[in-house]
Design an enzyme around this catalytic site. Structure first.
Site: not given
Ligand SMILES: [Zn+2]
Length: 488
Positions: A77, A79, A116, A146-147, A170, A462
């Site tokens: 992904h 983003d 990520d 995705e997030e 991922d 994150h």
């Molecule tokens: Zn991810």
């Protein structure tokens, strides 16, 4: 300009990651990173395009002599999660991520790193460009958002991909291959209650559950943590069992569909002469719950407080509504419902009694069910719905998202396992997660898609502590390259 990443190997992966980290790409703002990848594809003369949702697809021809090999989709992904420390001035829509190398790790400075899934995207670009990697035809699929909603995967065009084998890039764990995820669906139940004036000689009392750990209703559900709503209704059931008459004024708990409720409250009215018996029963319920959940939830508290006589505390649910609401909440399942046979230790099916609110004469309930096996998910939401319908509620089933059923005999998994053992002399763990992943959605659009997910070691994704372990990026590149060679 020189970069702290200039000396890292594999060169091609880090070259691409170094470029990607300089392109702003918080979720829902993927325009520039998509343009960056499209421009790269075009510069290599590759067929490159975007679908209506903004997902990028780059088609890479096979290494000469391998044109007949099956098409492999490499997916990641575009983003990243934009998190920063409060003392850092940083604009995720404008600024380049600042990186630094500390030992075997790459960190950002006060922000998320975007490994990520920037490392996944960079690795796909690198294998496509690397003349040393032998592969069949490749489709590089880079999804958006995705997030914050799995939007790109949800809206993926079912006619876009030619490949029927997909390697998702991922995963955040070295030495593990992922082969499954849970699907999920929420159920809403709406009770309409009738109220009556409380009898004279009754007092309002609040019973509160506090101090539970809560947590994510997917990845923490196997720990059998306490659910504050369940604590509350079990306490009310104990009061009923003790023969103490009460009328509910309000009941509420939980806040999010995907969180295990940590707190819950009921305001009830009891005869002033029963207040002592009520307190004794609540204390006994607290003892029982401590016996059952004391180890996992040592901070649990059940509190009982007599309230001031306010107008809003004077009207109680009629007895019939008290009974049917209490019974429906008692009947609603919570926690692990089934464990997986395919992946030992994986929760296959669960339910979270998530939120209850009272507003006027409306009591609303939200539950969230998960399963990696779609028929089990449907059966669970049916069961939950039935409990609430029996209680006289209006039940609505919300549209969910699909799971990815683990398939231990997957071809791509077994190739990757064999390569891993051969290259690194050890067996990787084969895992699945009791939460949603893009593979669940992609598999639904492309029935029969053979999938596996892999990646390097990324710690604290994150968060501003996000870091990627440099040595595992090399292993990831080798595992992916060799697996592609095996499949060619
Ligand atoms: Zn991810």
């Amino acid at each position: 300009m020189s970069s702290p990443l200039d000396k890292l190997e594999p060169r091609l992966v880090w070259k691409h990651f170094d470029a990607i980290r300089q392109v702003p790409r918080p979720s829902k703002h993927e325009e520039r990173i998509a343009e960056h990848v499209v421009a790269w594809g075009k510069s290599l003369g590759l067929a490159t395009g975007r679908d209506a949702t903004g997902n990028v697809l780059v088609k890479v021809p096979a290494t000469p002599g391998h044109e007949k090999a099956p098409v492999i989709v490499l997916q990641g992904h575009l983003d990243m999660v934009p998190e920063k420390n409060s003392d850092v001035t940083f604009d995720f829509e404008k600024d380049a991520i600042q990186v630094r190398v500390v030992g075997d790790y790459v960190y950002a400075t006060g922000t998320t790193l975007g490994a990520d899934n920037g490392i996944g995207v960079a690795t796909a670009m690198a294998v496509a460009e690397d003349p040393a990697v032998v592969h069949g035809p490749l489709e590089l699929l880079f999804t958006v958002d995705e997030e914050t909603g799995l939007t790109g995967a949800t809206q993926l065009d079912p006619g876009l991909l030619a490949g029927r084998t997909l390697i998702n890039l991922d995963t955040e764990e070295d030495a593990a291959l992922y082969i499954g995820c849970a699907g999920g669906a929420d159920t809403h139940a709406a009770f309409t209650v009738t109220r009556e004036d409380a009898l004279a000689q009754t007092v309002p009392v609040r019973i509160s559950v506090r101090g539970l750990r809560g947590g994510h209703s997917g990845v923490d559900i196997h720990e059998n943590r306490g659910n504050a709503l369940k604590f509350l209704v079990r306490t009310l059931a104990a009061v009923r069992r003790a023969g103490i008459e009460f009328g509910i004024v309000s009941i509420a708990g939980g806040s999010k569909h995907n969180a295990i409720p940590r707190e819950a409250d009921a305001v009830v009215r009891v005869a002033a002469s029963s207040e002592g018996a009520l307190r004794a029963t609540v204390n006994e319920a607290a003892r029982v719950l401590k016996e059952e959940f004391g180890e996992i939830d040592p901070g649990q508290r059940l509190e009982c407080a007599t309230l001031a006589e306010l107008p809003e505390n004077r009207k109680v649910f009629i007895r019939f509504d008290n009974e049917r609401l209490l019974d429906a909440l008692l009947a609603c399942p919570h926690g692990v419902l089934a464990m997986s046979r395919a992946v030992p230790g994986l929760v296959e099916t669960s339910n979270n009694l998530a939120v209850v609110t009272t507003e006027g004469n409306a009591v609303s309930v939200v539950t969230s069910s998960r399963s990696s096996v779609m028929p089990s998910l449907a059966a669970t939401t049916e069961q939950v719905g039935a409990a609430f319908r029996l209680g006289g509620a209006e039940v609505e089933h919300l549209e969910g998202y699909p799971g990815w059923k683990p398939n231990p005999s997957s071809i791509v998994l077994n190739r990757a396992l064999a390569v891993y053992e051969r290259e690194f002399g050890a067996k990787p763990a084969v895992k699945a997660i009791h939460a949603g992943l893009e593979c669940g959605l992609i598999g639904e659009k492309y029935p029969g898609m053979d999938m596996v997910s892999m990646g390097p070691q990324i710690e604290s994704p994150h968060s501003p502590d996000e870091r990627v372990q440099i040595s595992t990026v090399g292993r990831f590149y080798r595992l992916l390259s060799e697996t592609l060679k095996e499949l060619a």
